[in-house]
Design an enzyme around this catalytic site. Structure first.
Site, PDB file in Angstrom:
ATOM      1  N   ALA A  97       0.843  -1.201   0.000  1.00 22.73           N
ATOM      2  CA  ALA A  97       0.000   0.000   0.000  1.00 22.73           C
ATOM      3  C   ALA A  97       0.874   1.246   0.000  1.00 22.73           C
ATOM      4  CB  ALA A  97      -0.911   0.004   1.223  1.00 22.73           C
ATOM      5  N   LYS A 118       7.785   3.280  16.295  1.00 18.69           N
ATOM      6  CA  LYS A 118       8.065   3.578  17.707  1.00 18.69           C
ATOM      7  C   LYS A 118       7.123   4.633  18.272  1.00 18.69           C
ATOM      8  CE  LYS A 118      11.748   6.453  15.969  1.00 18.69           C
ATOM      9  NZ  LYS A 118      11.851   5.893  14.616  1.00 18.69           N
ATOM     10  N   GLU A 161      10.446  -5.552  16.757  1.00 21.43           N
ATOM     11  CA  GLU A 161      11.886  -5.496  17.019  1.00 21.43           C
ATOM     12  C   GLU A 161      12.549  -4.286  16.368  1.00 21.43           C
ATOM     13  OE1 GLU A 161      13.963  -8.078  18.883  1.00 21.43           O
ATOM     14  OE2 GLU A 161      14.975  -6.152  18.825  1.00 21.43           O
ATOM     15  N   VAL A 198      13.034  -0.227  18.032  1.00 20.48           N
ATOM     16  CA  VAL A 198      14.094   0.299  18.905  1.00 20.48           C
ATOM     17  C   VAL A 198      15.434  -0.268  18.473  1.00 20.48           C
ATOM     18  CG1 VAL A 198      14.935   0.533  21.279  1.00 20.48           C
ATOM     19  CG2 VAL A 198      12.479   0.373  20.858  1.00 20.48           C
ATOM     20  N   ILE A 203      19.563  -4.265  15.982  1.00 22.84           N
ATOM     21  CA  ILE A 203      20.091  -4.922  17.179  1.00 22.84           C
ATOM     22  C   ILE A 203      19.011  -5.779  17.808  1.00 22.84           C
ATOM     23  CG2 ILE A 203      21.269  -4.614  19.384  1.00 22.84           C
ATOM     24  CD1 ILE A 203      21.982  -1.785  18.521  1.00 22.84           C
ATOM     25  N   LYS A 242      11.499   5.511  22.266  1.00 30.53           N
ATOM     26  CA  LYS A 242      12.164   4.221  22.450  1.00 30.53           C
ATOM     27  C   LYS A 242      12.325   3.885  23.926  1.00 30.53           C
ATOM     28  CE  LYS A 242      14.568   4.745  18.036  1.00 30.53           C
ATOM     29  NZ  LYS A 242      15.739   5.388  17.389  1.00 30.53           N
TER      30      LYS A 242
END
Lengths: 428, 428
Positions: A42, A102, A126, A129, A133, A202
């Protein structure tokens, strides 16, 4: 039976997700037992070349997220609306959701999580933030049997780059920011980064996961950016064997009954593992009761690293789907409230321009004592009219420290409060 | 319905698992939705006080792991047998298994994994590598959608402590090892640590997860310990801006068709994030195609950190059990074979005691060239009979490099090969 992905948004991250899914399709399918396919994307406008198959594009996001053949919706448009409504519609239609958003998670993660739980689907984020990592999954899963007491994170690459340049080149804030902008590390409007809004969102997400409390939102985060950090602050930090970092700090109170969440510049000893995090890298330092000190380090932003985190979440959703389950975060909420910044225990570094006259130190020390703040060390630099008193306090409630500084700033013996910054200590 | 845990072994880690389960029972139950209880503990002798409820102890481990009320078996006795038979019996009886047994996983992880897959139960082993550092789960889950190219790890705390002391104090190997033993960082018989056996087992486990290949066992790992590392090596490293670390290195070959797995001392530039890992800490540096460079840092050993990792796995098993599933690693095996150390591409640092005569460098350079090894830089230290030539090669197959050193060592112009060590480079 392929796993069909609907993508909301096709910018820097979205187009990388498409590229990775296409390039690694064989490897991924072998690894997880079923192929992953992009079922639709979209976008707001169809007339731009995005390097993806135009047949996949649609402007009707609502129709896409509820399409019967779609298994998982990946949201990378950002912002609160229409992202929230689209994700809720997807969840209601039984789709699992992967998001890097976030801002939305920090403002209203609770609504999304409750909806996912009710619908029995996965909600993974995941990528929201510290980019690539692996951080949220370890916090949620690996440390699920431990008690996290504190999280200290460098979670914004732009500000870390700017502070690193100021430290290594002795450059000023404006100059370093301009360099970061020229290199693409900072946006034309750098407000979200340099004022700490990005880091605060975060921090809220980290605090919710680390302390299992749904109560924390971005609005609860005490936030100070780096626009006030001067070359003099950096030099003052250096004189103490410290570097200046913008940290997101989530901390359980001494009595364990509340949590404090804050983002502000910190003088950090060079021995601290976070002190050596250079340029635009991110790192998060976790202090857990049993596991001890852990650090997670890596690229915190960028299309490809962020897409890698999104893909990891898509794989997790796929594995759960194949096992016919969703392994969520659990409905448990410790309900730990957030305490005010004033109640947070911190230490201050204060540099005062004073006249070098007898009695000045005694008067300054008296003002600290009046506020119940004990002084850890003090040194005088320069003499005569150029004298500077540099004081570092012992830990005390932040309100007592800010009250001390306020009184000092209007005292006739103090010409100027040259630098005020919180200090973190580190014992190896 | 409580989750009942059977514990095999009640030593340093086992007794900490019991303590954590008991102390955090309320918190854990609230967090995951069901209580966790210790159902029994198998020990070899009943007559020792272990600080646990004696009614839980039994010497009949086989009966314990198959007891109908047991849900998950935690193995912390170590070694190959009877650990393997007990875990297989437990798996066959439908129990999920959590283990910290690196030796067994490195030697025969495949058997355990196949059994767990067939029985539809979980097999988790986060504690087997790098203690409390959440590492295996991120590698397996978060990076599941990425391609790992290289893993560099400091995975043995004892050797890192010894090398750190040698570097910071200029101490010799024996002296530093004795200090480590006095502080409890090294065992009375330090062979498993200082000869690299412990690190090699962990390297095998990391390689299997990182490259999705079941083919790697401890026997495939090229292994050199730190007993040959001298104060002169450390000084030589320092002169190049390097520190010496014992690294476990798992690397995909250039053509992607095989993997190399090795443990040996390495000269590492001080700018490398692994270089600042001090004392007995562990850290693992991962280079992934999309995620870029990641590092995971923390305590690699110790009863409490290891127990934290075990508990995280127990919680994961519990969540899966509540969701009525097991989310395994998948049966997919890339089958990537392990190539010989000789085929691995490395760089060497070589220090040669030579007579300072015309033609020595030219002769040495010729020997490098004869083996197809190109020299990156060379410097001469001292003069006359005390001259030392220090050479660093460009990357070349390890066999070419070791052949070069072999020829140099018997050449009449070379009095002694004072130091040979592999070098890793690092570009920020």
């Amino acid at each position: 039976m392929a796993m069909k992905v609907a993508l909301l948004g096709c910018g820097v991250v979205g187009s990388e997700v498409v590229r990775l899914v296409n390039e690694q399709s064989g490897e991924l399918a072998a690894r997880i037992g079923t192929p992953i396919e992009i079922g639709g994307i979209a976008v707001r406008r169809l007339d731009r070349d995005r390097g993806v198959d135009p047949a996949l594009l649609t402007t009707d996001a609502t129709a896409l997220v509820t399409r019967p053949d779609i298994d998982v919706v990946v949201e990378v448009i950002g912002g609160i609306e229409p992202a929230r409504s689209l994700m809720l519609a997807a969840i209601k239609a039984g789709k699992s959701v992967v998001t890097a958003n976030k801002a939305l998670l920090a403002e209203d993660g609770q609504t999304l999580q409750a909806a996912a739980r009710d619908a029995g689907v996965d909600l993974y984020y995941e990528a929201s933030v510290a980019g690539a990592i692996p951080l949220l999954r370890p916090l949620r899963d690996s440390l699920a049997g431990d008690r996290v007491n504190r999280v200290l994170g460098i979670v914004n690459g732009t500000t870390n780059y700017v502070l690193d340049r100021m430290d290594s080149l002795g450059a000023g804030f404006t100059e370093s920011l301009e360099e970061a902008q020229a290199l693409g590390y900072a946006e034309a409007d750098p407000t979200a980064d340099v004022e700490g809004f990005d880091a605060a969102a975060k921090a809220a997400i980290l605090a919710r996961l680390a302390f299992h409390t749904q109560r924390v939102t971005a609005a609860d985060v005490h936030r100070e950016g780096i626009t006030g950090v001067s070359a003099a602050d950096i030099a003052s930090a250096r004189a103490m064997g410290c570097v200046v970092k913008l940290l997101a700090i989530c901390q359980r109170s001494e009595d364990g009954e509340s949590v404090g969440v804050r983002v502000h510049p910190v003088m950090l000893p060079v021995e601290h593992p976070l002190a050596s995090v250079k340029e635009a890298y991110n790192a998060v330092f976790v202090e857990a009761e049993s596991a001890g000190r852990l650090m997670f380090y890596g690229a915190g932003a960028g299309g490809t690293p962020t897409a890698s985190a999104v893909l990891g979440d898509i794989v997790a959703v796929t594995r759960n789907r194949l096992a016919n389950t969703s392994v969520g975060e659990g409905a448990h909420d410790t309900g730990l409230p957030v305490h005010d910044m004033g109640q947070t225990i911190t230490s201050y570094h204060v540099a005062l321009d004073v006249a070098d006259r007898p009695g000045v130190l005694s008067k300054v020390a008296e003002i600290f004592a009046d506020h119940g703040v004990s002084i850890k060390n003090v040194r005088q630099e320069g003499t005569g009219d150029d004298a500077q008193l540099v004081l570092v306090s012992h830990p005390a409630p932040d309100s007592a420290l800010s009250g001390t500084v306020e009184e000092l700033s209007v005292h006739p013996m103090v010409r100027d409060v040259a630098s005020v910054m919180r200090v973190e200590t580190f014992q190896e």
